[in-house]
Design an enzyme around this catalytic site. Sequence first.
Site, PDB file in Angstrom:
ATOM      1  N   CYS A   1       0.883  -1.162   0.000  1.00 54.67           N
ATOM      2  CA  CYS A   1       0.000   0.000   0.000  1.00 54.67           C
ATOM      3  C   CYS A   1       0.920   1.210   0.000  1.00 54.67           C
ATOM      4  O   CYS A   1       1.519   1.526   1.022  1.00 54.67           O
ATOM      5  CB  CYS A   1      -0.902   0.015   1.233  1.00 54.67           C
ATOM      6  SG  CYS A   1      -1.873   1.541   1.356  1.00 54.67           S
TER       7      CYS A   1
ATOM      8  N   CYS B   1      -0.603   4.212   2.347  1.00 54.28           N
ATOM      9  CA  CYS B   1      -0.747   4.125   3.815  1.00 54.28           C
ATOM     10  C   CYS B   1      -0.333   2.734   4.269  1.00 54.28           C
ATOM     11  O   CYS B   1       0.845   2.409   4.174  1.00 54.28           O
ATOM     12  CB  CYS B   1      -2.149   4.521   4.273  1.00 54.28           C
ATOM     13  SG  CYS B   1      -3.525   3.786   3.363  1.00 54.28           S
ATOM     14  N   SER B   2      -1.282   1.925   4.724  1.00 52.58           N
ATOM     15  CA  SER B   2      -0.899   0.632   5.290  1.00 52.58           C
ATOM     16  C   SER B   2      -1.981  -0.413   5.067  1.00 52.58           C
ATOM     17  O   SER B   2      -2.131  -1.317   5.872  1.00 52.58           O
ATOM     18  CB  SER B   2      -0.652   0.790   6.788  1.00 52.58           C
ATOM     19  OG  SER B   2      -1.801   1.340   7.410  1.00 52.58           O
ATOM     20  N   CYS B   3      -2.738  -0.298   3.976  1.00 51.07           N
ATOM     21  CA  CYS B   3      -3.835  -1.231   3.710  1.00 51.07           C
ATOM     22  C   CYS B   3      -3.318  -2.669   3.708  1.00 51.07           C
ATOM     23  O   CYS B   3      -2.292  -2.967   3.083  1.00 51.07           O
ATOM     24  CB  CYS B   3      -4.483  -0.913   2.371  1.00 51.07           C
ATOM     25  SG  CYS B   3      -5.215   0.732   2.346  1.00 51.07           S
TER      26      CYS B   3
END
Lengths: 218, 212
Positions: free
Chosen positions: B112, B115-117
């Site tokens: 991602c 972000c941090s999906c």
Amino acid sequence: MNGAHDMGGMDGFGPIVIEANEPLFHAAWERRAFALTLAMGRPGGWNIDMSRFARENRAPIDYLSKSYYQLWLAGLEVLMAERGLVTADEIAAGRPLHPRRDVQVLTAADVTPMLARGAPTERDAAAPARFGVGDRVRAKDLHPRTHIRLPRYVRGRIGTIELVHGAHVFPDSHAHGGGEQPQWLYTVAFEARELWGDDADPTSRVSVDAWDSYLERA
Amino acid sequence: MADHEHHHHDHDHDHSDLSETELRVRALETILTEKGYVDPAALDELIETYETKVGPRNGAQVVAKAWSDPAYRERLLHDATAAIAELGYTGRQGEHIVAVENTPATHNMVVCTLCSCYPWPVLGLPPVWYKSAPYRSRVVKEPRAVLAEFGVTLPQDTAIRVWDSTAEIRYLVIPMRPDGSDDLSEGQLADLVTRDSMIGTGLARTPAEITA
């Protein structure tokens, strides 16, 4: 927004640091910050797109110098302050200074159902999909100051629709109180050479998920 | 070793202002509890869930079943959200899952960049490296170099597919079933499936690695 969070293709961050037997949390405060953030979703009433914007909408030096859960914390503080739930003077004082707002609270019994339910984003489509699998599309050259989920490295580049996911909540409006305004969502595959030039690995491709209004027919 | 030095450097950097952040989080928790916005028992339940119930062991069960049950594999590739829900893994950060299968011709990796999906119901919370600037910036541009840092070298003609989760779609990589695993039970197969193999930065372990 063209912030430091949009990292795809940037250079200079060095090697990947892999930690053997990494713990789930590295410090006690991370565990608390994680739980507080999830628990405050109910009284706060914000959505994931608002949360993402609250974390990414900061000066690059601030974004890059904060650790992951420090960013969560900073975002949480913004979201709470915007709603008058907890304000900066209260955090500085370490105690409540203003009256409590009448909001719903997440109980222990609510946790499992809340996590199991999640927040599905698929919605009924108002019209047929504009693109189908195999169609060639160009990612538009979009640079809003507001929230967007189209990474910079694909803007202006041509790719191929490879999956059609139905209509999904549109983050660009949802992040700023503009409602769900669902749009068709696609996975678009870009050849590495289209993204990174002739020196790129010819066998490699990158796929991004893109909403309909991010794309035009190529 | 360079990695080791960087590890310590990063560790210090991450926690250079630990006490300030620690105090801030404590103050915040006090305020939220005193105002009645959070129930301390709910915080405990949230932490307990992700520390003990939700993690890559869930995803390993999914992969092991796909390896041993062709009909399940088909369902997983057709509608991963529903196939994963059959095993009881649903919800937050896994509302819409797509499974992508590694083959001798194609290797899949997930990132991602924004972000941090990450597919929480099957993999738990992401490791620090997945959320870090080096991984997010580099894997879309130089996936083979990134793989090499994870100790994975693929043949030059293996195509690499990088999936950047920029929406609410979450990706689960089905690693290739290792040679010599024909006689293993589903439970034994799950032991071969690592977290990294389901992100695409690793391969499944071989039976020999397990018994060694």
